[in-house]
Enzyme design. Structure first.
Site, PDB file in Angstrom:
ATOM      1  N   LYS A   6       0.796  -1.230   0.000  1.00  0.00           N
ATOM      2  CA  LYS A   6       0.000   0.000   0.000  1.00  0.00           C
ATOM      3  C   LYS A   6       0.825   1.275   0.000  1.00  0.00           C
ATOM      4  O   LYS A   6       0.351   2.301  -0.455  1.00  0.00           O
ATOM      5  CB  LYS A   6      -1.037  -0.020   1.110  1.00  0.00           C
ATOM      6  CG  LYS A   6      -0.698   0.454   2.460  1.00  0.00           C
ATOM      7  CD  LYS A   6      -2.011   0.616   3.255  1.00  0.00           C
ATOM      8  CE  LYS A   6      -1.773   0.533   4.730  1.00  0.00           C
ATOM      9  NZ  LYS A   6      -2.974   0.659   5.527  1.00  0.00           N
ATOM     10  N   SER A  13       6.095  -3.420   9.217  1.00  0.00           N
ATOM     11  CA  SER A  13       6.630  -3.440  10.584  1.00  0.00           C
ATOM     12  C   SER A  13       8.038  -4.033  10.655  1.00  0.00           C
ATOM     13  O   SER A  13       8.777  -3.746  11.590  1.00  0.00           O
ATOM     14  CB  SER A  13       5.727  -4.292  11.484  1.00  0.00           C
ATOM     15  OG  SER A  13       4.496  -3.652  11.671  1.00  0.00           O
ATOM     16  N   GLU A  85      16.019 -12.794  25.475  1.00  0.00           N
ATOM     17  CA  GLU A  85      14.929 -11.841  25.710  1.00  0.00           C
ATOM     18  C   GLU A  85      13.923 -12.482  26.663  1.00  0.00           C
ATOM     19  O   GLU A  85      14.067 -13.651  27.031  1.00  0.00           O
ATOM     20  CB  GLU A  85      14.263 -11.448  24.390  1.00  0.00           C
ATOM     21  CG  GLU A  85      15.120 -10.519  23.554  1.00  0.00           C
ATOM     22  CD  GLU A  85      14.413 -10.016  22.302  1.00  0.00           C
ATOM     23  OE1 GLU A  85      14.076  -8.842  22.248  1.00  0.00           O
ATOM     24  OE2 GLU A  85      14.187 -10.827  21.386  1.00  0.00           O
ATOM     25  N   ASP A 185      -5.771  -4.112   7.726  1.00  0.00           N
ATOM     26  CA  ASP A 185      -6.430  -4.281   6.411  1.00  0.00           C
ATOM     27  C   ASP A 185      -6.664  -5.750   6.054  1.00  0.00           C
ATOM     28  O   ASP A 185      -7.720  -6.115   5.539  1.00  0.00           O
ATOM     29  CB  ASP A 185      -5.579  -3.641   5.297  1.00  0.00           C
ATOM     30  CG  ASP A 185      -5.318  -2.164   5.547  1.00  0.00           C
ATOM     31  OD1 ASP A 185      -6.183  -1.502   6.141  1.00  0.00           O
ATOM     32  OD2 ASP A 185      -4.239  -1.694   5.157  1.00  0.00           O
ATOM     33  N   HIS A 206       3.883  -4.018  24.362  1.00  0.00           N
ATOM     34  CA  HIS A 206       5.314  -4.095  24.662  1.00  0.00           C
ATOM     35  C   HIS A 206       5.552  -3.294  25.931  1.00  0.00           C
ATOM     36  O   HIS A 206       5.066  -2.169  26.056  1.00  0.00           O
ATOM     37  CB  HIS A 206       6.144  -3.532  23.505  1.00  0.00           C
ATOM     38  CG  HIS A 206       7.589  -3.926  23.590  1.00  0.00           C
ATOM     39  ND1 HIS A 206       8.449  -3.400  24.525  1.00  0.00           N
ATOM     40  CD2 HIS A 206       8.315  -4.824  22.879  1.00  0.00           C
ATOM     41  CE1 HIS A 206       9.643  -3.954  24.374  1.00  0.00           C
ATOM     42  NE2 HIS A 206       9.595  -4.820  23.384  1.00  0.00           N
ATOM     43  N   ARG A 256       6.531 -11.194  28.344  1.00  0.00           N
ATOM     44  CA  ARG A 256       6.182  -9.800  28.101  1.00  0.00           C
ATOM     45  C   ARG A 256       4.901  -9.356  28.787  1.00  0.00           C
ATOM     46  O   ARG A 256       4.802  -8.233  29.272  1.00  0.00           O
ATOM     47  CB  ARG A 256       6.056  -9.634  26.584  1.00  0.00           C
ATOM     48  CG  ARG A 256       6.341  -8.283  26.110  1.00  0.00           C
ATOM     49  CD  ARG A 256       6.478  -8.298  24.619  1.00  0.00           C
ATOM     50  NE  ARG A 256       7.855  -8.534  24.215  1.00  0.00           N
ATOM     51  CZ  ARG A 256       8.240  -8.629  22.950  1.00  0.00           C
ATOM     52  NH1 ARG A 256       7.347  -8.541  21.995  1.00  0.00           N
ATOM     53  NH2 ARG A 256       9.494  -8.817  22.648  1.00  0.00           N
ATOM     54  N   HIS A 317       1.681  -3.463  20.700  1.00  0.00           N
ATOM     55  CA  HIS A 317       2.850  -3.902  19.933  1.00  0.00           C
ATOM     56  C   HIS A 317       2.535  -4.969  18.898  1.00  0.00           C
ATOM     57  O   HIS A 317       3.008  -4.891  17.765  1.00  0.00           O
ATOM     58  CB  HIS A 317       3.882  -4.430  20.924  1.00  0.00           C
ATOM     59  CG  HIS A 317       5.174  -4.874  20.315  1.00  0.00           C
ATOM     60  ND1 HIS A 317       5.958  -4.040  19.540  1.00  0.00           N
ATOM     61  CD2 HIS A 317       5.840  -6.068  20.380  1.00  0.00           C
ATOM     62  CE1 HIS A 317       7.040  -4.704  19.148  1.00  0.00           C
ATOM     63  NE2 HIS A 317       6.984  -5.930  19.636  1.00  0.00           N
ATOM     64  N   GLU A 341       2.044 -11.339  10.832  1.00  0.00           N
ATOM     65  CA  GLU A 341       1.177 -10.840  11.903  1.00  0.00           C
ATOM     66  C   GLU A 341      -0.307 -10.887  11.551  1.00  0.00           C
ATOM     67  O   GLU A 341      -1.159 -11.000  12.430  1.00  0.00           O
ATOM     68  CB  GLU A 341       1.595  -9.414  12.288  1.00  0.00           C
ATOM     69  CG  GLU A 341       1.025  -8.986  13.631  1.00  0.00           C
ATOM     70  CD  GLU A 341       1.551  -7.644  14.116  1.00  0.00           C
ATOM     71  OE1 GLU A 341       2.526  -7.141  13.534  1.00  0.00           O
ATOM     72  OE2 GLU A 341       0.961  -7.097  15.069  1.00  0.00           O
ATOM     73  N   ARG A 352       2.631 -13.758  22.661  1.00  0.00           N
ATOM     74  CA  ARG A 352       3.772 -14.201  21.852  1.00  0.00           C
ATOM     75  C   ARG A 352       5.089 -14.123  22.620  1.00  0.00           C
ATOM     76  O   ARG A 352       5.361 -13.139  23.318  1.00  0.00           O
ATOM     77  CB  ARG A 352       3.876 -13.324  20.601  1.00  0.00           C
ATOM     78  CG  ARG A 352       5.126 -13.564  19.800  1.00  0.00           C
ATOM     79  CD  ARG A 352       5.123 -12.793  18.514  1.00  0.00           C
ATOM     80  NE  ARG A 352       5.221 -11.366  18.688  1.00  0.00           N
ATOM     81  CZ  ARG A 352       6.352 -10.712  18.938  1.00  0.00           C
ATOM     82  NH1 ARG A 352       7.497 -11.366  19.080  1.00  0.00           N
ATOM     83  NH2 ARG A 352       6.362  -9.402  19.052  1.00  0.00           N
TER      84      ARG A 352
HETATM   85  C1  SIN Z   1      11.983  -6.090  21.035  1.00  0.00           C
HETATM   86  O1  SIN Z   1      13.059  -5.909  20.470  1.00  0.00           O
HETATM   87  O2  SIN Z   1      11.819  -5.922  22.242  1.00  0.00           O
HETATM   88  C2  SIN Z   1      10.806  -6.528  20.216  1.00  0.00           C
HETATM   89  C3  SIN Z   1      11.033  -7.881  19.712  1.00  0.00           C
HETATM   90  C4  SIN Z   1       9.718  -8.599  19.526  1.00  0.00           C
HETATM   91  O3  SIN Z   1       8.678  -7.979  19.442  1.00  0.00           O
HETATM   92  O4  SIN Z   1       9.756  -9.832  19.516  1.00  0.00           O
END
Ligand code: SIN
Length: 500
Positions: A6, A13, A85, A185, A206, A256, A317, A341, A352
């Protein structure tokens, strides 16, 4: 093959991803451990077969990306540098440019697309609806070309199969890490085409975006990657007190949803607008080398992370739900696929796991490609498409995002959700006389917002990133999925299906 996008081809993202791609590459790590971490983060709603595919095929797909030209950060001995992470019990996050993984992935993919003579790219063209085939299969799409170098107008592309890779729906909220193109969309198009959508109530917030002041907190917000906590940064309140140690055994690296909830609790209890991420002890060298993007963005905002803690707050997020697919990316409409996504493959469940999203894109895009190569259907005969009616006035957009932010954000309740749904209902009356792209985007946002709020109202429990203030904790009776679709009368219908 035609790729329709688009805005510009790199305006999704992907380019904004910082942390990286999760994959089992360390000999001391195992796919079973990655699977277990993913299932724990998903709080009982992941499809284990889909997660199995994700974690076992992931490393191979990552190596394909490297073979295509993507350059990831490496250790002095040449091996891929891995970090950790939230929710991961091992170092398994591959990254590029320190904290610019998405930029590198996007660059490598874009270069590969340019090299491929079999691909035609059409930019500045908003996909509108699926072109239905006479036999119920997808026959192509309709689109509005926005006139960048081509005449402005509506057209159609006939296709033997359609793959939606339209990203998320973060723009339904006032503050999001998503770019402006993320207006839901694909999910809205899929719903109109009769496809089944699931898990849309699970919107991941996030925990850490850069807080730029109450007035600046609208639209896309700068992400402060979880990888910063992976390297040792700590969340503290205004008094400098760390607050994650008492919340979860993984402290600042808890999944998260746990971290976003803990931060939200501090915001409410202390009546403040943000907490802080203290990365000072990492030192100037690590911040410059591992986190150049974040360091530069903080400095641009007048904050030097080498000398002061970074003010952070949660923001919308990631849509864990989307168009329901099987393990080959097929939606419930024959010939219509969904990837990334926009899809719900079942790997994320109620929340996630960090850095599983780029991985999901790689793995399931590969499967879709293989499925199409194996079994590309013949062109379906297109049916006449009804002239679209009921497109919304683009002016409703701020009111939709306000209603969602107030009533269906990180905290929700029966009262707040009923209020949001009431407002969405009234906004749905404000139709447009001009069926241009802005009206389609406003309509798409309204459609996905309504599906999201309706599912959030129906799910009377707290699970993963769905936090109901009137229903503490997960309820076993809700260990299942809400499936939504639009019926022949244009009504949104929901059905509950217990988890497998
Ligand atoms: C981040 O870098 O914290 C985002 C990574 C993610 O959304 O998996």
């Amino acid at each position: 093959m035609i790729v329709v996008t688009k805005v510009n081809i790199d305006d999704g993202s992907t380019i904004w991803a910082q942390g990286g791609i999760a994959a089992v590459l360390d000999p001391a790590d195992t796919t079973q451990a990655h699977l277990a971490d993913t299932l724990v983060a998903g709080v009982g709603l992941c499809d284990e077969a889909a997660v199995e595919v994700l974690v076992t095929e992931g490393p191979g797909r990552l190596h394909e990306l490297i073979a295509l030209g993507a350059q990831f950060d490496r250790n002095p001995d040449g091996s891929l540098a891995l970090t950790r992470e939230g929710g991961h019990h091992a170092d398994r996050i591959v990254h590029a440019g320190g904290d610019a993984t998405g930029v590198e992935v996007q660059r490598a993919l874009h270069a590969a697309v340019r090299r491929d003579p079999g691909l035609q790219v059409v930019e500045h063209a908003l996909v509108l609806d699926l072109l239905p085939g006479a036999d119920g299969r997808a026959a192509g799409i309709t689109l509005h070309v926005l006139g960048e170098g081509t005449p402005d107008g509506v057209g159609a592309v006939l296709a033997r199969a359609v793959v939606l890779a339209t990203g998320g729906m973060g723009q339904v909220y006032a503050a999001t890490t998503n770019p402006s193109v993320s207006t839901g969309d694909g999910v809205a198009l899929g719903l109109r085409a009769g496809a089944v959508v699931t898990d849309v109530e699970f919107v991941q917030f996030h925990p850490t975006v850069l807080f730029l002041g109450a007035d600046a907190g609208k639209g896309q917000q700068p992400l402060v990657s979880e990888a910063l906590r992976g390297e040792g940064a700590i969340l503290v309140d205004a008094a400098g007190t760390p607050f994650m140690r008492d919340v979860h055994e993984l402290a600042d690296l808890a999944p998260r949803d746990v971290v976003a909830k803990a931060i939200t609790r501090v915001l409410l209890e202390q009546d403040v607008e943000h907490v802080y991420l203290d990365a000072r002890h990492l030192g100037a060298g690590v911040l410059a080398h591992r986190f150049p993007t974040i360091t530069a963005r903080c400095r641009q905002a007048g904050i030097d992370p080498v000398h002061e803690p970074i003010p952070v707050t949660p923001a919308a997020h990631y849509a864990s739900g989307g168009l329901r697919t099987d393990l080959d990316g097929r939606t419930s409409v024959p010939g219509l696929y969904a990837c990334g996504e926009v899809s719900c493959t079942g790997v994320h469940g109620a929340n996630r796991l960090a850095s599983n999203s780029l991985l999901e894109g790689l793995v399931f895009a590969g499967r879709i490609g293989a499925d199409l190569a194996r079994d590309l259907p013949s062109q379906a005969e297109p049916r006449d498409l009804d002239t679209p009616t009921g497109l919304l006035d683009p002016g409703v957009r701020p009111a939709v995002t306000e209603a969602m932010t107030q009533g269906a954000g990180v905290l929700r309740s029966a009262v707040s959700l009923a209020d949001t749904l009431g407002q969405l209902d009234r906004l749905g009356e404000k139709t447009s006389t001009d069926p241009g792209p802005s009206a389609w985007e406003a309509t798409n946002l309204h459609t996905v917002a309504t599906a999201l709020a309706a599912a959030a109202e129906r799910r009377t429990e707290t699970r993963g990133c769905h936090w109901r203030t009137d229903h503490a904790g997960a309820d076993e009776r809700w260990r299942g999925h809400l499936l939504a679709s639009i019926d022949a009368d244009g009504e949104l219908r929901e059905q509950y299906e217990p988890a497998r």
